[in-house]
Design a protein around this motif. Sequence first.
Motif, PDB file in Angstrom:
ATOM      1  N   ALA A   1       0.824  -1.209   0.000  1.00  0.00           N
ATOM      2  CA  ALA A   1       0.000   0.000   0.000  1.00  0.00           C
ATOM      3  C   ALA A   1       0.857   1.258   0.000  1.00  0.00           C
ATOM      4  O   ALA A   1       0.575   2.232  -0.706  1.00  0.00           O
ATOM      5  N   VAL A   2       1.919   1.258   0.809  1.00  0.00           N
ATOM      6  CA  VAL A   2       2.805   2.425   0.884  1.00  0.00           C
ATOM      7  C   VAL A   2       3.507   2.642  -0.451  1.00  0.00           C
ATOM      8  O   VAL A   2       3.651   3.781  -0.920  1.00  0.00           O
ATOM      9  N   ALA A   3       3.949   1.558  -1.081  1.00  0.00           N
ATOM     10  CA  ALA A   3       4.625   1.678  -2.378  1.00  0.00           C
ATOM     11  C   ALA A   3       3.677   2.244  -3.429  1.00  0.00           C
ATOM     12  O   ALA A   3       4.052   3.125  -4.212  1.00  0.00           O
ATOM     13  N   ALA A   4       2.434   1.766  -3.420  1.00  0.00           N
ATOM     14  CA  ALA A   4       1.449   2.258  -4.389  1.00  0.00           C
ATOM     15  C   ALA A   4       1.133   3.728  -4.135  1.00  0.00           C
ATOM     16  O   ALA A   4       1.009   4.533  -5.072  1.00  0.00           O
ATOM     17  N   ALA A   5       0.999   4.102  -2.856  1.00  0.00           N
ATOM     18  CA  ALA A   5       0.694   5.492  -2.514  1.00  0.00           C
ATOM     19  C   ALA A   5       1.842   6.409  -2.909  1.00  0.00           C
ATOM     20  O   ALA A   5       1.634   7.536  -3.370  1.00  0.00           O
TER      21      ALA A   5
ATOM     22  N   GLU B   1      -7.028   7.444   2.605  1.00  0.00           N
ATOM     23  CA  GLU B   1      -7.101   7.827   1.201  1.00  0.00           C
ATOM     24  C   GLU B   1      -7.361   6.640   0.283  1.00  0.00           C
ATOM     25  O   GLU B   1      -7.545   6.821  -0.924  1.00  0.00           O
ATOM     26  N   GLN B   2      -7.366   5.430   0.842  1.00  0.00           N
ATOM     27  CA  GLN B   2      -7.508   4.215   0.030  1.00  0.00           C
ATOM     28  C   GLN B   2      -8.854   3.540   0.320  1.00  0.00           C
ATOM     29  O   GLN B   2      -9.435   3.723   1.389  1.00  0.00           O
ATOM     30  N   PRO B   3      -9.350   2.737  -0.616  1.00  0.00           N
ATOM     31  CA  PRO B   3     -10.563   1.949  -0.337  1.00  0.00           C
ATOM     32  C   PRO B   3     -10.289   0.961   0.796  1.00  0.00           C
ATOM     33  O   PRO B   3      -9.267   0.273   0.795  1.00  0.00           O
ATOM     34  N   VAL B   4     -11.172   0.912   1.769  1.00  0.00           N
ATOM     35  CA  VAL B   4     -11.049  -0.014   2.902  1.00  0.00           C
ATOM     36  C   VAL B   4     -12.391  -0.728   3.058  1.00  0.00           C
ATOM     37  O   VAL B   4     -13.418  -0.082   3.239  1.00  0.00           O
ATOM     38  N   SER B   5     -12.373  -2.043   3.012  1.00  0.00           N
ATOM     39  CA  SER B   5     -13.612  -2.813   3.143  1.00  0.00           C
ATOM     40  C   SER B   5     -13.701  -3.445   4.527  1.00  0.00           C
ATOM     41  O   SER B   5     -12.695  -3.558   5.242  1.00  0.00           O
ATOM     42  N   VAL B   6     -14.894  -3.862   4.887  1.00  0.00           N
ATOM     43  CA  VAL B   6     -15.087  -4.570   6.157  1.00  0.00           C
ATOM     44  C   VAL B   6     -14.258  -5.849   6.153  1.00  0.00           C
ATOM     45  O   VAL B   6     -13.683  -6.229   7.177  1.00  0.00           O
ATOM     46  N   GLY B   7     -14.162  -6.492   4.993  1.00  0.00           N
ATOM     47  CA  GLY B   7     -13.351  -7.698   4.901  1.00  0.00           C
ATOM     48  C   GLY B   7     -11.890  -7.425   5.198  1.00  0.00           C
ATOM     49  O   GLY B   7     -11.218  -8.226   5.857  1.00  0.00           O
ATOM     50  N   ASP B   8     -11.382  -6.287   4.698  1.00  0.00           N
ATOM     51  CA  ASP B   8      -9.995  -5.914   4.986  1.00  0.00           C
ATOM     52  C   ASP B   8      -9.777  -5.800   6.495  1.00  0.00           C
ATOM     53  O   ASP B   8      -8.787  -6.304   7.033  1.00  0.00           O
ATOM     54  N   LEU B   9     -10.695  -5.121   7.174  1.00  0.00           N
ATOM     55  CA  LEU B   9     -10.558  -4.888   8.612  1.00  0.00           C
ATOM     56  C   LEU B   9     -10.720  -6.185   9.396  1.00  0.00           C
ATOM     57  O   LEU B   9      -9.973  -6.444  10.341  1.00  0.00           O
TER      58      LEU B   9
ATOM     59  N   ILE C   1     -13.007  21.114  -3.632  1.00  0.00           N
ATOM     60  CA  ILE C   1     -13.814  20.183  -2.839  1.00  0.00           C
ATOM     61  C   ILE C   1     -13.702  18.774  -3.408  1.00  0.00           C
ATOM     62  O   ILE C   1     -13.569  17.798  -2.663  1.00  0.00           O
ATOM     63  N   ALA C   2     -13.720  18.674  -4.728  1.00  0.00           N
ATOM     64  CA  ALA C   2     -13.649  17.354  -5.366  1.00  0.00           C
ATOM     65  C   ALA C   2     -12.332  16.661  -5.042  1.00  0.00           C
ATOM     66  O   ALA C   2     -12.311  15.462  -4.730  1.00  0.00           O
ATOM     67  N   ARG C   3     -11.225  17.410  -5.101  1.00  0.00           N
ATOM     68  CA  ARG C   3      -9.920  16.801  -4.822  1.00  0.00           C
ATOM     69  C   ARG C   3      -9.813  16.403  -3.356  1.00  0.00           C
ATOM     70  O   ARG C   3      -9.264  15.341  -3.038  1.00  0.00           O
ATOM     71  N   ILE C   4     -10.318  17.219  -2.466  1.00  0.00           N
ATOM     72  CA  ILE C   4     -10.276  16.876  -1.043  1.00  0.00           C
ATOM     73  C   ILE C   4     -11.066  15.594  -0.799  1.00  0.00           C
ATOM     74  O   ILE C   4     -10.638  14.715  -0.046  1.00  0.00           O
TER      75      ILE C   4
ATOM     76  N   GLY D   1     -10.683   9.562   0.517  1.00  0.00           N
ATOM     77  CA  GLY D   1     -11.223   8.227   0.293  1.00  0.00           C
ATOM     78  C   GLY D   1     -12.667   8.149  -0.139  1.00  0.00           C
ATOM     79  O   GLY D   1     -13.237   7.055  -0.171  1.00  0.00           O
ATOM     80  N   PHE D   2     -13.291   9.280  -0.499  1.00  0.00           N
ATOM     81  CA  PHE D   2     -14.680   9.246  -0.947  1.00  0.00           C
ATOM     82  C   PHE D   2     -14.731   8.993  -2.449  1.00  0.00           C
ATOM     83  O   PHE D   2     -13.866   9.457  -3.206  1.00  0.00           O
ATOM     84  N   SER D   3     -15.756   8.277  -2.878  1.00  0.00           N
ATOM     85  CA  SER D   3     -15.815   7.822  -4.269  1.00  0.00           C
ATOM     86  C   SER D   3     -16.122   8.942  -5.253  1.00  0.00           C
ATOM     87  O   SER D   3     -15.852   8.815  -6.441  1.00  0.00           O
ATOM     88  N   GLY D   4     -16.702  10.047  -4.791  1.00  0.00           N
ATOM     89  CA  GLY D   4     -17.024  11.155  -5.674  1.00  0.00           C
ATOM     90  C   GLY D   4     -17.471  12.357  -4.866  1.00  0.00           C
ATOM     91  O   GLY D   4     -17.674  12.282  -3.648  1.00  0.00           O
ATOM     92  N   SER D   5     -17.665  13.490  -5.551  1.00  0.00           N
ATOM     93  CA  SER D   5     -18.042  14.728  -4.866  1.00  0.00           C
ATOM     94  C   SER D   5     -19.375  14.597  -4.156  1.00  0.00           C
ATOM     95  O   SER D   5     -19.562  15.100  -3.033  1.00  0.00           O
ATOM     96  N   GLU D   6     -20.332  13.923  -4.789  1.00  0.00           N
ATOM     97  CA  GLU D   6     -21.658  13.773  -4.186  1.00  0.00           C
ATOM     98  C   GLU D   6     -21.575  12.938  -2.908  1.00  0.00           C
ATOM     99  O   GLU D   6     -22.183  13.275  -1.884  1.00  0.00           O
ATOM    100  N   HIS D   7     -20.812  11.834  -2.986  1.00  0.00           N
ATOM    101  CA  HIS D   7     -20.637  10.982  -1.809  1.00  0.00           C
ATOM    102  C   HIS D   7     -19.972  11.768  -0.680  1.00  0.00           C
ATOM    103  O   HIS D   7     -20.382  11.695   0.486  1.00  0.00           O
TER     104      HIS D   7
END
Length: 212
Positions: free
Chosen positions: A56-60, A113-121, A167-170, A175-181
């Motif tokens: 993850a660190v390498a990808a980031a 900043e990355q996608p995190v799923s319940v399965g990951d946790l 706002i979109a970049r923030i 870690g949000f999928s889009g501005s609306e989310h």
Amino acid sequence: MAPTGVEPVTIATLTLPVDTLRRFITEEGLRSRVPYLSDPHPVTRFDPLLAAMVKAVAAASEVGADDLYAQSAAQFIAAHLLAPHSSGSGRTAGLLSSGQLETILSYMRANLEQPVSVGDLASLVSFSRFHFVRCFKATTGFTPYRYLTELRIDLARKYLETGDDTIARIGRRCGFSGSEHFSRSFRRIMGCTPSQYRTRRTCGLGQSLPVL
């Protein structure tokens, strides 16, 4: 050059300064539990969690992650390496141990900043998804998704207060999928949109989000 049909192998290493571990011990009040910390030495057995973090660190790093990400990742790795020393031996049925909870929360903070799923946790503590969600909520009072969302909103507030990103970049950086989310989640927790929050902070009328 790799032989035809064979994927090239990439080796990544991650070094955590011993001063980072010492600082974590001091900040978390673990000095009595970890009285002596020797010079750095390599982890000699395979650790799937550390392997995932290195990846993850390498990808980031390749996409230009900032210092805040690096600091959060270092804190998570320090917590994981010290978990055998810092986690309590007692456990209450249906609750996460202090060591398990710290591992999960540190992973959340390191991967906002990355996608995190319940399965990951759940995999961090070797629980099924259902059992993990139940234990996490019993321990913290929040579902994993709600807790992670509040951590992301807290990070977004810092960006809104101190930077001039759109706002979109923030939203994407948190870690949000889009501005609306992002806007919908921010309004649900803060009671206003990200744009309104930035304006209020500029005028000295900001709100405070409870620290988790």
